[in-house]
Write an enzyme that holds these catalytic residues in place. Structure first.
Site, PDB file in Angstrom:
ATOM      1  N   SER A   1       0.804  -1.224   0.000  1.00 48.36           N
ATOM      2  CA  SER A   1       0.000   0.000   0.000  1.00 48.36           C
ATOM      3  C   SER A   1       0.837   1.274   0.000  1.00 48.36           C
ATOM      4  O   SER A   1       0.304   2.363  -0.184  1.00 48.36           O
ATOM      5  CB  SER A   1      -0.947   0.009   1.208  1.00 48.36           C
TER       6      SER A   1
ATOM      7  N   LYS B   1      -7.006   3.474   8.428  1.00 44.85           N
ATOM      8  CA  LYS B   1      -6.123   4.531   7.934  1.00 44.85           C
ATOM      9  C   LYS B   1      -6.815   5.898   7.960  1.00 44.85           C
ATOM     10  O   LYS B   1      -6.196   6.911   8.316  1.00 44.85           O
ATOM     11  CB  LYS B   1      -5.654   4.193   6.514  1.00 44.85           C
TER      12      LYS B   1
END
Length: 785
Positions: free
Chosen positions: A688, A731
């Site tokens: 990511s 996140k």
């Protein structure tokens, strides 16, 4: 064990006249024979210790009544006993002494002697003359013949004894051996021991053996007369009564009958399933035939205890008042709407269909988000008992399925143990930290959990100890985990996963006011008027003194404040204390975290990324720099293989598309590039960070800093596409806690925002959804939106 030469090596004339006397309960020892004894009384232990220090000779006398006492006096004992030699001696951990003794000869007590804490006797040794004539030989032959019939009828007497006695030539020894092996009361055996004349002793032994034979033949006759037309229960009753009558005729005390009757009563009252009741009665029949001194006696008794105490049919009644259950959930926990909705749905289904199978829920989320305590609230809302087992570090399959009864100290597994403890077959059963189950040579507990956590199989869960099916389908199983990837796929497939996200600052403030402050205030003995924390102080504690998805550190900080206040009040420095923004640092020290730290100063090569951890989302700064060199790429910061490959892919894409990116084609010819991710002691991995690494390199080469207050996440390909990544919810919440206002996300992850992320978070952040790397760079360098 301590061994000693056999008794034949010691002459009777050499024995002391003063003998320490050890009482025998319900048993008689004859000369030349060997007997095991267990000694528990303190006086008797002192006696044995004295004998072991001397010539190991003791006197054994049978008690007149088979009562278990701590101390026996002279009036409790017969006057004739057997002197014996201790052959073997062993002391166990529970301070019991096990002996193996061999009879030496008869003795008569002339007088008991004082001076010791145990009995001593002045003993007169009795000599017997072994004479043989025709009458004695006839008596011996008749006794042997009758005894051999006894051996044929009674399987508990070894056949070897029947053959051995035919070779014995001494009439006194013959009568002693036969008397010791038949099932006569100790009182009758004592009579044989006290007869000195060998002829009379043979006659008495013959009477006892004939009596045993007649009882057995009478029993066979009675059994044949009543056998026809008897149903199973009548047969069981008759057999028990027959055993009882026989033992009464023999003068024996039935030590196990009381326990047998008690177990039978429990079995009949317990409403056991048919197959369980059948096995319980079969085991009870075995138990009734055992002697209390048998090693199997305790094993069988323990097994019957488990069968008759497990709640096979006992259930608690579910609270199907949905509004009341919702109120309980709301009172105990703030937020967690998805989980509460699932519990209410379960109650609604139970209300419409009572025999519906329980769900297997799995709460997944960072530490401190309330997974474990939520299980207790669910049990309270349902009106069920609550059970919790911590699976962290569990490596032995037997902890789940139990040990087989062939093992010493075997017990059922913890599933059955906990169900028996709560006394209900439908509790809320929490398996905590299921993601931390291990495996080794002891087996794989995850494999054992496959049956436990499968509604299609657990209706007949079989514990190795019980070896009987137990219905677990009524149990509501709840599991918790921090991560899913460590759970075996087959096990994960059986779970209904519910994600518990981290809390926002606003939610933490409300939870602190409603739950944490009152709990810590009570834990530290403070009253409500002795401490107060203003809302301003609380709103400063959350972002400046904690950095977490859950609530544990926040509660620790509140506890630290309470401790300081308690100290002031205990020392009478103050009667009450108010904590506000101005004096907060006096209690907690300087600020540890600052949201402005996340707003990095715009610098070419430095970009803010996002990472997922077991403790929730986290900001990840990626730095890039270059120097003269020979096309080397250096990666530091404890990066995993996947993250290193993302960096290589990013560099390859930039070199391939340098013209379209506005970068000189030869930018890499005479340079080395170094990419570093701070917090180097923490391992990092995953794809990511691909867009973050690529943006960092482009920013470094072009000399352009990225936009302020911007974070990004996404995986890249060599063709420049941005692929979706996981952990979006965590996140985004990490960005919200850090004050980030702009986030670049893959377009495929747009669907993740609509669920579980609070509205106030979505409103406070601007989201940029991208398909390609060019979209990322345009946003990062302020060319669009």
């Amino acid at each position: 064990m301590t061994d000693q030469p056999v008794a034949s090596e010691i002459k009777q004339d050499d024995m002391n006249k003063i003998l320490p006397v050890l009482p025998l309960v319900d048993v008689t020892l004859f000369p030349k024979l060997v007997l095991p004894i267990i000694v528990m009384q303190n006086q008797s232990i002192q006696l044995i210790d004295r004998a072991m220090a001397g010539d190991r000779t003791i006197g054994l006398i049978t008690t007149k009544k088979p009562d278990i006492k701590e101390y026996y006096g002279p009036e409790d004992l017969y006057k004739i006993g057997t002197s014996a030699l201790i052959l073997k001696y062993m002391k166990s951990e529970d301070d019991k002494i096990q002996l193996l003794v061999q009879g030496l000869g008869r003795f008569k007590v002339k007088a008991f002697v004082d001076g010791k804490p145990y009995l001593q006797a002045e003993a007169e040794m009795i000599e017997t003359q072994e004479v043989k004539d025709q009458e004695i030989e006839a008596l011996m032959s008749n006794l042997i013949g009758v005894y051999q019939k006894i051996v044929e009828f009674f399987p508990n007497i070894p056949r070897e004894i029947g053959r051995m006695i035919t070779m014995i030539e001494e009439p006194g020894i013959l009568s002693d051996i036969i008397t010791s092996t038949i099932n006569s009361p100790p009182k009758e055996k004592q009579k044989v021991l006290e007869i000195i004349d060998v002829r009379k002793r043979l006659i008495m032994a013959t009477k006892l053996v004939n009596g045993q034979l007649q009882i057995f033949e009478l029993g066979n006759k009675i059994q044949s007369q009543v056998k026809g037309g008897m149903d199973q229960k009548q047969k069981e009753y008759y057999l028990r009564q027959q055993i009882k009558v026989i033992k009464e005729e023999l003068g024996e005390k039935d030590e196990t009958q009381g326990e047998v009757d008690e177990y039978l009563k429990k079995i009949e009252e317990k409403n056991l399933p048919e197959d369980v009741e059948k096995e319980a009665k079969r085991e009870l029949e075995r138990f009734a035939r055992m002697h209390p001194s048998s090693s199997e006696y305790t094993v069988s008794s323990t097994y019957l205890d488990w069968i008759t105490t497990i709640p096979w049919s006992e259930s608690t009644k579910d609270n199907l008042d949905i509004k009341a259950s919702r109120k309980v959930l709301d009172t105990d926990h703030f937020g967690l709407e998805k989980v509460k909705k699932r519990i209410i749905e379960y109650l609604a289904v139970r209300k419409l269909k009572a025999d519906s199978k329980g769900p297997i829920l799995c709460f997944v989320g960072p530490p401190g988000t309330g997974k474990t305590s939520l299980g207790q609230s669910i049990a309270r809302a349902l009106g069920r008992k609550f059970v919790r087992i911590a699976l962290g570090g569990l490596r032995d399959e037997a902890e789940i399925r139990g040990h087989r009864r062939t093992y010493v100290g075997a017990l059922p597994g913890r599933i059955i143990q906990e169900i028996r403890r709560v006394g209900s077959n439908n509790p809320v059963f929490m398996l905590d930290e299921i993601d931390k189950v291990g495996s080794d040579f002891s087996g794989d507990p995850s494999s054992a959990l496959l049956e436990v956590l499968d509604p299609e199989q657990n209706f007949s869960f079989t514990d190795h100890y019980l070896d009987l099916p137990f219905d677990l389908s009524k149990v509501m199983f709840i599991t918790t985990a921090n991560v899913l990837y460590t759970i075996r796929p087959a096990l994960r497939d059986r779970l209904e996963v519910l994600h518990l996200l981290g809390y926002t600052e606003e939610e933490k403030t409300k939870i602190a006011n409603r739950y944490l402050i009152p709990r810590q205030r009570e834990a530290h003995g403070l009253k409500a008027n002795q401490i107060s924390i203003t809302q301003g102080a609380l709103k400063k504690i959350v972002p400046n003194y904690t950095s977490e998805a859950g609530l544990r550190n926040l509660e620790r900080e509140i506890a630290a404040i309470c401790r300081s206040v308690a100290a002031k009040i205990a020392q009478k420095d103050a009667e009450s204390v108010s904590i506000n923004v101005n004096n907060l640092a006096k209690f907690l020290g300087p600020v540890r975290f600052s949201p402005t730290d996340s707003k990095i100063t715009p610098t070419p090569g430095v970009v803010m990324g996002l990472a997922w951890t077991q403790a929730g989302g986290k900001l990840l700064v990626i730095e890039a720099t270059s120097m003269s060199g020979k096309k080397n790429l250096t990666l530091t910061g404890q990066l995993g293989d996947v993250m290193k490959e993302s960096a290589m892919a990013a560099l390859s894409f930039i070199r391939t598309n340098s013209a379209s990116l506005g970068i000189e084609e030869d930018f890499y010819d005479n340079r080395d590039i170094h990419i570093h991710v701070p917090a180097g002691s923490t391992p990092k991995d995953g794809p990511s960070a691909g867009v973050t690494i690529l943006t960092s390199i482009v920013s470094l080469i072009s000399g352009k800093p990225v936009e302020k207050n911007l974070a990004m996440t996404g995986e890249i390909t060599l063709r420049g596409q941005v692929l979706p990544v996981g952990g979006i919810k965590e996140k985004v919440l990490a960005c919200h806690r850090a004050g980030i206002k702009n986030i670049i996300l893959p377009k495929w992850n747009k669907k993740d925002l609509a669920e579980d992320i609070p509205k106030e978070v979505r409103k406070s952040i601007k989201f940029h959804f991208v398909d390609t790397v060019q979209d990322v760079l345009d946003i990062a360098f302020g060319k669009t939106g």
